[in-house]
Design an enzyme around this catalytic site. Structure first.
Site, PDB file in Angstrom:
ATOM      1  N   THR A   1       0.829  -1.206   0.000  1.00  0.00           N
ATOM      2  CA  THR A   1       0.000   0.000   0.000  1.00  0.00           C
ATOM      3  C   THR A   1       0.862   1.253   0.000  1.00  0.00           C
ATOM      4  O   THR A   1       2.010   1.241   0.472  1.00  0.00           O
ATOM      5  CB  THR A   1      -0.913   0.014   1.247  1.00  0.00           C
ATOM      6  OG1 THR A   1      -1.566   1.273   1.363  1.00  0.00           O
ATOM      7  CG2 THR A   1      -0.106  -0.230   2.516  1.00  0.00           C
TER       8      THR A   1
ATOM      9  N   TYR B   1      -1.888  -0.197  10.813  1.00  0.00           N
ATOM     10  CA  TYR B   1      -2.026  -0.753   9.462  1.00  0.00           C
ATOM     11  C   TYR B   1      -0.779  -0.489   8.629  1.00  0.00           C
ATOM     12  O   TYR B   1      -0.249  -1.389   7.959  1.00  0.00           O
ATOM     13  CB  TYR B   1      -3.253  -0.150   8.778  1.00  0.00           C
ATOM     14  CG  TYR B   1      -3.407  -0.525   7.323  1.00  0.00           C
ATOM     15  CD1 TYR B   1      -3.797  -1.810   6.956  1.00  0.00           C
ATOM     16  CD2 TYR B   1      -3.148   0.406   6.313  1.00  0.00           C
ATOM     17  CE1 TYR B   1      -3.932  -2.154   5.612  1.00  0.00           C
ATOM     18  CE2 TYR B   1      -3.281   0.074   4.981  1.00  0.00           C
ATOM     19  CZ  TYR B   1      -3.677  -1.212   4.634  1.00  0.00           C
ATOM     20  OH  TYR B   1      -3.804  -1.559   3.311  1.00  0.00           O
TER      21      TYR B   1
END
Length: 665
Positions: free
Chosen positions: A446, A484
């Site tokens: 990501t 995250y």
């Protein structure tokens, strides 16, 4: 119920225990039980609590409140320590008649709220009733028999508290003591795969109990007053299997344990946190996240629970010795689109997915119905290293998409985020490293690994933030923000290192915003689809920040093209990391995207503005030139074309309640 007679489906209820004064838990349970369409609730009424003024006041509120929404089966249990032979709630009472007095008081005050009453819980379990203090069971049969007589006086039927473990000899002894003359139903408890590891099956167990009833000339029905499965090893599929197994058992009623995981900060009935299994029986975890069973019941109801048989039974169409392309997290938006492309080209695909995301079961059912052949489905969590190893051993190529995917959830439950994204990835890497053929791996990372990017000097106009260099390449410093970001960044780093250290063939895509069909977007993840869904439903859209933040967005078909280029050129790109997105030509601010939606729908969007979220990037646009130069890839869909395709799919898919005027727009 005589099991040799015609079999009828049992009435299904829920078991939920409430701590004294915990009104929040009660209201939560009422909401949950209504969501999943169940109307029967078994819960405890503590004699020990009732011995206090606070306990009596609690019941004055609890029973009428619950009875507005559910049919209660009250379980009367727990000796007040002050009147026990031993000062504990599992002790036999010194004065057996006092339990009858307690029962009389409860029925006099609250008997109009229920038809049945259960007397005690797991009496042959020393944690619940210490029969070592009553070795001949004379005290038990006396105080339970006395309470049963009181219940009959009020016209109530009586359930004998469920056995755990299930013991036909114990039940036979209760007949010999004469206790069963006052009992209308026999309760049994079972926990296949959790505590009852050598489980013979419900038919076998219930036949044993029925044989005792018939042999003793009894008339009692059989109720399963407690059954459940603990997800302490993240096996939500097995919880669904155990629930479906009780839908057709030869019992009159079944009470499933339970709705909510126990709070790990509180002790269990024994007073110690010694067995992790005790804390994970719920359909909803301790953070409020709905598990697979709960979501299926909420979305489809009990009668439709078995509409996806491949969840509970193996779905295998690929020959045993044939290798396939493995997609972990393959039921998700990206995985399902890749699988569709591969299957359309005649390739064999295995999907390993825990179905942890809402609605992804619909994706898999669509894929299965569209293709059917060359497809294996394995419902399993990527944290289950044994299932991962089995899948990797049969894989020619691995796309690893399985992950916890939202920043907000990582704040709520950082341990779950870590175990899924880091340990899950380690399971995949180790399975590949230790396999005989070491299949290549593509991992979806990501742009969050670059942090909030506040070091950039940004300007802005009324619509968007502006960065002079326009795009961000792979040389950007890693700066993990949020759990995250840490977990995906850690997985990213492990994969790069395994390529160096163990000579694995791996590729990492650090992805920007991907969108397209089969995306069930939420406020936390998949914002492009989420904005469209909210607009179609004519609901407000929440904006965190000022709406000028910029992202590059990439249509799913272009990402699938990139995956296939890696598949075909793995030796050339192995060991590399790539920023993947739509690039500057497909960049858009939130404000600009909202204007595009208003053009498509013809409706004005209502916006709710909130503060910036921690770690949010004001500007991120991928520099994809490295991947383009090595493979020849470039996006083929511009923003208007791609968003139009997603818009049409959302309407045609009929997955959301869209007002008619939006559909016709």
């Amino acid at each position: 119920m005589n099991v040799s007679r015609e079999r009828h489906k049992p009435i299904i209820g829920i078991l939920e225990w409430f701590h004294l004064g915990d009104k929040e838990h009660v209201y939560k349970t009422i909401q949950q039980i209504r969501e999943i369409g169940i109307t029967e609730l078994r819960t405890g009424i503590s004699w020990a609590d009732y011995h206090t003024a606070e306990g009596r006041k609690w019941l004055e509120w609890l029973i009428p409140t619950l009875s507005e929404y559910v049919q209660i089966l009250p379980c009367l249990l727990y000796t007040p320590p002050s009147i026990g032979i031993s000062p504990k709630t599992s002790s036999p009472p010194r004065h057996p008649e006092y339990f009858a007095d307690f029962t009389d008081d409860i029925l006099q005050k609250y008997g109009n709220y229920f038809d049945w009453v259960e007397l005690w819980n797991e009496p042959n379990n020393t944690s619940e009733y210490d029969f070592r203090l009553d070795p001949n069971w004379n005290i038990f049969s006396t105080f339970i028999g006395g309470a049963a007589e009181v219940a009959k006086k009020y016209g109530k039927k009586v359930v004998l508290g469920g056995m755990s473990p299930i013991d036909p000899n114990w039940l036979k002894y209760m007949y010999e003591l004469g206790l069963m003359n006052f009992i209308d139903a026999v309760g049994v408890h079972g926990f296949p795969g959790t505590f009852d590891t050598d489980w013979p099956g419900w038919d076998n167990v219930l036949h044993q109990i029925q044989d005792v009833i018939d042999h003793c000339g009894g008339h009692q029905n059989i109720w399963i007053t407690e059954v459940g499965y603990s997800n302490w090893q993240q096996n939500e599929k097995q919880q669904v299997i155990e629930f479906t197994n009780i839908l057709n058992v030869s019992a009159e009623r079944v009470y499933w344990y339970c709705l909510n995981d126990l709070d790990a900060s509180k002790p269990t009935v024994n007073g110690y946190h010694t067995d992790d299994r005790e804390y994970h029986f719920g359909m909803v975890d301790s953070t409020g996240k709905e598990k697979l069973l709960y979501r299926l019941l909420k979305d489809y109801g009990i009668n439709q629970l078995e509409r996806f048989p491949w969840i509970t039974k193996p779905y295998v169409t690929i020959p045993e010795k044939q290798k396939s392309i493995l997609i972990t997290g393959g039921a998700g938006f990206i995985g399902i689109n890749l699988a569709h492309r591969l299957l359309s080209e005649g390739k064999a695909v295995t999907i390993l997915d825990s179905l942890s995301r809402p609605h992804v079961e619909a994706n898999l059912e669509w894929l299965r119905c569209t293709h059917g052949r060359n497809l294996n489905i394995e419902i399993a969590d990527v944290r289950n290293r044994h299932k991962v190893k089995e899948a990797v051993d049969k894989a020619e190529f691995v796309y690893h998409f399985a992950a916890q995917v939202t920043v907000t959830m990582s704040y709520d439950n950082p341990y779950d985020d870590f175990s899924t994204n880091v340990m899950g990835t380690m399971n995949v890497l180790e399975a590949i490293r230790n396999s005989s053929h070491r299949p290549p791996l593509v991992f979806t990372s990501t742009n969050k690994v670059y942090g909030d990017l506040n070091g950039f000097s940004l300007t802005s106009n009324s619509q968007r933030y502006i960065l002079r260099q326009k795009e961000i390449n792979e040389h950007q410093k890693l700066d993990f923000h949020s759990p995250y970001g840490c977990s995906k960044g850690s997985a990213d780093a492990y994969i790069l290192d395994y390529a160096r250290t163990y000579n694995l063939r791996t590729v990492i895509f650090r992805m920007s915003c991907i969108y397209g069909p089969h995306q069930f977007g939420t406020e936390d993840q998949g914002w492009i689809a989420h904005f469209l869904i909210q607009a179609l439903k004519e609901k407000p859209i929440s904006i965190f920040g000022d709406g000028k933040q910029v992202r590059d967005i990439l249509y799913i078909d272009d990402l699938v093209n990139a995956f296939q280029l890696v598949y075909n050129q793995i030796d050339k790109v192995s060991g590399e990391k790539f920023n993947i997105g739509g690039g500057f030509n497909n960049s858009i601010s939130l404000k600009e995207f909202l204007q595009l939606i208003e053009e498509m729908t013809g409706e004005k969007i209502t916006l709710d503005y909130s503060d910036w979220r921690t770690g949010d990037q004001k500007y991120y646009v991928s520099d994809t030139s490295k991947f383009a130069s090595m493979t020849g890839w470039k996006p083929e869909h511009d923003i208007r074309e791609g968003v139009s395709q997603l818009y049409k799919w959302l309407i045609a898919a009929d997955i959301i309640d869209i007002p008619a005027k939006s559909v016709s727009a």
